[in-house]
Design a protein around this motif. Structure first.
Motif, PDB file in Angstrom:
ATOM      1  N   GLU A  39       0.832  -1.203   0.000  1.00 57.54           N
ATOM      2  CA  GLU A  39       0.000   0.000   0.000  1.00 57.54           C
ATOM      3  C   GLU A  39       0.867   1.254   0.000  1.00 57.54           C
ATOM      4  O   GLU A  39       1.945   1.278   0.589  1.00 57.54           O
ATOM      5  CB  GLU A  39      -0.916   0.024   1.221  1.00 57.54           C
ATOM      6  CG  GLU A  39      -1.990  -1.049   1.217  1.00 57.54           C
ATOM      7  CD  GLU A  39      -2.943  -0.891   2.393  1.00 57.54           C
ATOM      8  OE1 GLU A  39      -2.641  -0.082   3.287  1.00 57.54           O
ATOM      9  OE2 GLU A  39      -3.975  -1.583   2.413  1.00 57.54           O
ATOM     10  N   ALA A  40       0.366   2.280  -0.675  1.00 59.48           N
ATOM     11  CA  ALA A  40       1.045   3.574  -0.712  1.00 59.48           C
ATOM     12  C   ALA A  40       0.080   4.654  -0.246  1.00 59.48           C
ATOM     13  O   ALA A  40      -1.004   4.804  -0.805  1.00 59.48           O
ATOM     14  CB  ALA A  40       1.539   3.877  -2.124  1.00 59.48           C
ATOM     15  N   VAL A  41       0.479   5.399   0.796  1.00 53.37           N
ATOM     16  CA  VAL A  41      -0.351   6.470   1.352  1.00 53.37           C
ATOM     17  C   VAL A  41       0.162   7.802   0.818  1.00 53.37           C
ATOM     18  O   VAL A  41       1.311   8.181   1.074  1.00 53.37           O
ATOM     19  CB  VAL A  41      -0.327   6.460   2.891  1.00 53.37           C
ATOM     20  CG1 VAL A  41      -1.166   7.620   3.434  1.00 53.37           C
ATOM     21  CG2 VAL A  41      -0.836   5.126   3.421  1.00 53.37           C
ATOM     22  N   LEU A  42      -0.684   8.489   0.066  1.00 55.56           N
ATOM     23  CA  LEU A  42      -0.352   9.799  -0.487  1.00 55.56           C
ATOM     24  C   LEU A  42      -1.041  10.849   0.374  1.00 55.56           C
ATOM     25  O   LEU A  42      -2.245  11.074   0.279  1.00 55.56           O
ATOM     26  CB  LEU A  42      -0.807   9.894  -1.945  1.00 55.56           C
ATOM     27  CG  LEU A  42      -0.381   8.740  -2.868  1.00 55.56           C
ATOM     28  CD1 LEU A  42      -0.873   9.000  -4.288  1.00 55.56           C
ATOM     29  CD2 LEU A  42       1.128   8.553  -2.843  1.00 55.56           C
ATOM     30  N   SER A  43      -0.260  11.476   1.235  1.00 53.12           N
ATOM     31  CA  SER A  43      -0.809  12.392   2.234  1.00 53.12           C
ATOM     32  C   SER A  43      -1.144  13.755   1.624  1.00 53.12           C
ATOM     33  O   SER A  43      -0.348  14.322   0.861  1.00 53.12           O
ATOM     34  CB  SER A  43       0.202  12.569   3.376  1.00 53.12           C
ATOM     35  OG  SER A  43      -0.181  13.622   4.221  1.00 53.12           O
ATOM     36  N   CYS A  44      -2.341  14.270   1.977  1.00 54.99           N
ATOM     37  CA  CYS A  44      -2.751  15.616   1.574  1.00 54.99           C
ATOM     38  C   CYS A  44      -3.570  16.212   2.719  1.00 54.99           C
ATOM     39  O   CYS A  44      -4.647  15.706   3.057  1.00 54.99           O
ATOM     40  CB  CYS A  44      -3.560  15.587   0.286  1.00 54.99           C
ATOM     41  SG  CYS A  44      -4.093  17.236  -0.281  1.00 54.99           S
ATOM     42  N   LYS A  59      -4.370  14.362  -9.187  1.00 57.98           N
ATOM     43  CA  LYS A  59      -3.929  14.159 -10.568  1.00 57.98           C
ATOM     44  C   LYS A  59      -2.544  13.518 -10.564  1.00 57.98           C
ATOM     45  O   LYS A  59      -1.765  13.710  -9.639  1.00 57.98           O
ATOM     46  CB  LYS A  59      -3.881  15.494 -11.327  1.00 57.98           C
ATOM     47  CG  LYS A  59      -5.231  16.182 -11.447  1.00 57.98           C
ATOM     48  CD  LYS A  59      -5.097  17.545 -12.111  1.00 57.98           C
ATOM     49  CE  LYS A  59      -6.441  18.254 -12.185  1.00 57.98           C
ATOM     50  NZ  LYS A  59      -6.324  19.613 -12.764  1.00 57.98           N
ATOM     51  N   LYS A  60      -2.282  12.750 -11.612  1.00 66.28           N
ATOM     52  CA  LYS A  60      -0.954  12.169 -11.798  1.00 66.28           C
ATOM     53  C   LYS A  60      -0.300  12.859 -12.978  1.00 66.28           C
ATOM     54  O   LYS A  60      -0.866  12.924 -14.068  1.00 66.28           O
ATOM     55  CB  LYS A  60      -1.042  10.659 -12.051  1.00 66.28           C
ATOM     56  CG  LYS A  60       0.331   9.998 -12.145  1.00 66.28           C
ATOM     57  CD  LYS A  60       0.223   8.498 -12.417  1.00 66.28           C
ATOM     58  CE  LYS A  60       1.619   7.890 -12.520  1.00 66.28           C
ATOM     59  NZ  LYS A  60       1.569   6.458 -12.891  1.00 66.28           N
ATOM     60  N   GLY A 100       5.440   7.699  -9.874  1.00 66.00           N
ATOM     61  CA  GLY A 100       5.392   8.993 -10.536  1.00 66.00           C
ATOM     62  C   GLY A 100       5.070  10.113  -9.570  1.00 66.00           C
ATOM     63  O   GLY A 100       5.100   9.942  -8.342  1.00 66.00           O
ATOM     64  N   GLU A 101       4.740  11.270 -10.109  1.00 70.88           N
ATOM     65  CA  GLU A 101       4.448  12.461  -9.298  1.00 70.88           C
ATOM     66  C   GLU A 101       2.944  12.723  -9.296  1.00 70.88           C
ATOM     67  O   GLU A 101       2.306  12.774 -10.354  1.00 70.88           O
ATOM     68  CB  GLU A 101       5.194  13.676  -9.839  1.00 70.88           C
ATOM     69  CG  GLU A 101       5.026  14.921  -8.979  1.00 70.88           C
ATOM     70  CD  GLU A 101       5.860  16.090  -9.465  1.00 70.88           C
ATOM     71  OE1 GLU A 101       5.636  17.217  -8.987  1.00 70.88           O
ATOM     72  OE2 GLU A 101       6.739  15.877 -10.328  1.00 70.88           O
ATOM     73  N   TYR A 102       2.406  12.897  -8.102  1.00 70.94           N
ATOM     74  CA  TYR A 102       0.974  13.145  -7.919  1.00 70.94           C
ATOM     75  C   TYR A 102       0.776  14.555  -7.358  1.00 70.94           C
ATOM     76  O   TYR A 102       1.629  15.077  -6.622  1.00 70.94           O
ATOM     77  CB  TYR A 102       0.368  12.118  -6.965  1.00 70.94           C
ATOM     78  CG  TYR A 102       0.336  10.701  -7.509  1.00 70.94           C
ATOM     79  CD1 TYR A 102      -0.829  10.162  -8.030  1.00 70.94           C
ATOM     80  CD2 TYR A 102       1.480   9.907  -7.502  1.00 70.94           C
ATOM     81  CE1 TYR A 102      -0.860   8.861  -8.527  1.00 70.94           C
ATOM     82  CE2 TYR A 102       1.466   8.609  -8.005  1.00 70.94           C
ATOM     83  CZ  TYR A 102       0.287   8.094  -8.514  1.00 70.94           C
ATOM     84  OH  TYR A 102       0.269   6.817  -9.005  1.00 70.94           O
ATOM     85  N   ARG A 103      -0.364  15.143  -7.687  1.00 79.76           N
ATOM     86  CA  ARG A 103      -0.690  16.486  -7.198  1.00 79.76           C
ATOM     87  C   ARG A 103      -2.074  16.490  -6.582  1.00 79.76           C
ATOM     88  O   ARG A 103      -3.052  16.053  -7.206  1.00 79.76           O
ATOM     89  CB  ARG A 103      -0.611  17.499  -8.331  1.00 79.76           C
ATOM     90  CG  ARG A 103      -0.838  18.959  -7.858  1.00 79.76           C
ATOM     91  CD  ARG A 103      -0.575  19.925  -8.978  1.00 79.76           C
ATOM     92  NE  ARG A 103      -1.508  19.743 -10.088  1.00 79.76           N
ATOM     93  CZ  ARG A 103      -1.183  19.930 -11.362  1.00 79.76           C
ATOM     94  NH1 ARG A 103       0.049  20.244 -11.700  1.00 79.76           N
ATOM     95  NH2 ARG A 103      -2.092  19.763 -12.309  1.00 79.76           N
ATOM     96  N   GLU A 117      -2.462  23.623  -3.537  1.00 76.48           N
ATOM     97  CA  GLU A 117      -2.021  22.324  -4.036  1.00 76.48           C
ATOM     98  C   GLU A 117      -0.710  21.912  -3.384  1.00 76.48           C
ATOM     99  O   GLU A 117       0.032  22.738  -2.842  1.00 76.48           O
ATOM    100  CB  GLU A 117      -1.850  22.360  -5.555  1.00 76.48           C
ATOM    101  CG  GLU A 117      -0.794  23.346  -6.025  1.00 76.48           C
ATOM    102  CD  GLU A 117      -0.694  23.405  -7.540  1.00 76.48           C
ATOM    103  OE1 GLU A 117       0.442  23.498  -8.042  1.00 76.48           O
ATOM    104  OE2 GLU A 117      -1.745  23.351  -8.208  1.00 76.48           O
ATOM    105  N   THR A 118      -0.451  20.608  -3.432  1.00 75.98           N
ATOM    106  CA  THR A 118       0.801  20.053  -2.944  1.00 75.98           C
ATOM    107  C   THR A 118       1.142  18.825  -3.777  1.00 75.98           C
ATOM    108  O   THR A 118       0.243  18.171  -4.327  1.00 75.98           O
ATOM    109  CB  THR A 118       0.715  19.678  -1.449  1.00 75.98           C
ATOM    110  OG1 THR A 118       2.018  19.328  -0.978  1.00 75.98           O
ATOM    111  CG2 THR A 118      -0.224  18.508  -1.211  1.00 75.98           C
ATOM    112  N   ASN A 119       2.438  18.503  -3.877  1.00 75.35           N
ATOM    113  CA  ASN A 119       2.889  17.396  -4.706  1.00 75.35           C
ATOM    114  C   ASN A 119       3.460  16.273  -3.848  1.00 75.35           C
ATOM    115  O   ASN A 119       4.107  16.513  -2.823  1.00 75.35           O
ATOM    116  CB  ASN A 119       3.957  17.853  -5.696  1.00 75.35           C
ATOM    117  CG  ASN A 119       3.403  18.827  -6.722  1.00 75.35           C
ATOM    118  OD1 ASN A 119       2.259  18.686  -7.164  1.00 75.35           O
ATOM    119  ND2 ASN A 119       4.188  19.818  -7.104  1.00 75.35           N
ATOM    120  N   VAL A 120       3.228  15.038  -4.299  1.00 77.12           N
ATOM    121  CA  VAL A 120       3.755  13.853  -3.636  1.00 77.12           C
ATOM    122  C   VAL A 120       4.359  12.955  -4.711  1.00 77.12           C
ATOM    123  O   VAL A 120       3.705  12.652  -5.714  1.00 77.12           O
ATOM    124  CB  VAL A 120       2.666  13.083  -2.859  1.00 77.12           C
ATOM    125  CG1 VAL A 120       3.260  11.829  -2.215  1.00 77.12           C
ATOM    126  CG2 VAL A 120       2.016  13.976  -1.814  1.00 77.12           C
TER     127      VAL A 120
END
Length: 284
Positions: A39-44, A59-60, A100-103, A117-120
């Motif tokens: 699992e991957a947690v993309l924090s926002c 968005k990716k 990849g890079e997520y926003r 916005e923030t990027n992960v």
């Protein structure tokens, strides 16, 4: 208070008020590294001052920007394999395609600054696969021999160790050693092999992620040059050349290679034929 100071104070106060009325977006982990199939947690994390129901979008980024989460639903390949809590997204069973890079974008129309916005960045770590090994089955003494080992799928790239008869081959200590070992390219090169280099070779790939993998061991035999066979081959080739040369000379002497041999005389005109007439001298 003079006029310039008063103006500066008013501008500063307005800026502070604007900051208080703007949406703020951040992440507690901008770079995420996880193993493949985990699992991957993309924090926002976001905060608004007025708008209590902001719009959340993920968005990716790549060659083209694609939606991950839009209008309250996951899109494309993320549908059915991702969840969201607040604005934090969890991807389940990640693969290398997910890297990849997520926003994360938060839109709050009621705030003074309505968009934040923030990027992960997500990096998917892939454990080693069984490496492909190129091991020659035989070679002659004194020749240069290269053994190659590579795993194209591991992330980060694997490093390689070579074994001979199940014993590790140590890195050469001096430049005049008989072999060179590059643990990053996986190449084991013998500058001049000897019969003592014969053995069963294998290669181990490891990158610190998962279990290291080893290719199947293969035998390499080093043999001396067969001098007798070389001499016989040279004699046979010399004999064939001599026979061909003598045959060519004989054929030339016999006119076989003459320019006009075999050509028909196309300019020949046969003499005219006269009708045979019986005369009285032939009559009885």
């Amino acid at each position: 208070m003079d006029a310039p100071s008063l103006c500066f104070s008013i501008v500063l106060l307005l800026l502070q008020c604007a900051a208080l009325l703007s949406v703020t977006v951040t992440s507690n982990r901008h770079k995420v590294e996880v193993k493949e199939n985990s699992e991957a947690v993309l924090s926002c994390l976001y905060k608004t001052e007025r708008d209590q129901n902001p719009r959340i979008e993920w968005k990716k980024r790549g060659r083209d920007v694609s939606f991950v989460y839009f209008d309250g639903q996951f899109r494309g390949p993320f549908e059915g394999r991702a969840t969201i809590e607040g604005a934090t997204v969890t991807l389940h069973g990640v693969t290398q395609d997910d890297a990849g890079e997520y926003r994360c974008e938060i839109s709050a129309p009621l705030d003074s600054v309505s968009l934040g916005e923030t990027n992960v960045t997500l990096k998917v770590l892939v454990p080693p696969h069984t490496p492909s090994c190129e091991i020659p089955t035989s070679a002659v003494t004194g020749s240069v021999v290269r053994l190659r080992c590579h795993d194209h799928q591991s992330i980060p790239p694997a490093t390689y160790s070579w074994f001979k008869d199940s014993q590790p081959i140590s890195s050469p200590r001096h430049s005049n050693d008989s072999y060179v070992l590059n643990s990053y390219t996986g190449v084991l090169e013998f500058k001049s092999v000897s019969k003592e280099d014969s053995g069963r070779y294998s290669c181990l790939a490891s990158n610190g992620i998962g279990t290291p993998k080893m290719c199947e061991a293969k035998n390499m035999t080093i043999e001396d040059v067969n001098v007798t066979a070389v001499v016989v081959a040279v004699l046979v080739i010399g004999l064939i050349v001599a026979i061909c040369s003598c045959g060519g000379v004989l054929l030339h002497r016999n006119g076989f290679f003459s320019r006009h041999r075999g050509r028909s005389n196309v300019n020949y005109i046969p003499p005219p034929q006269e009708d045979f007439k019986h005369t009285q001298s032939f009559m009885l």
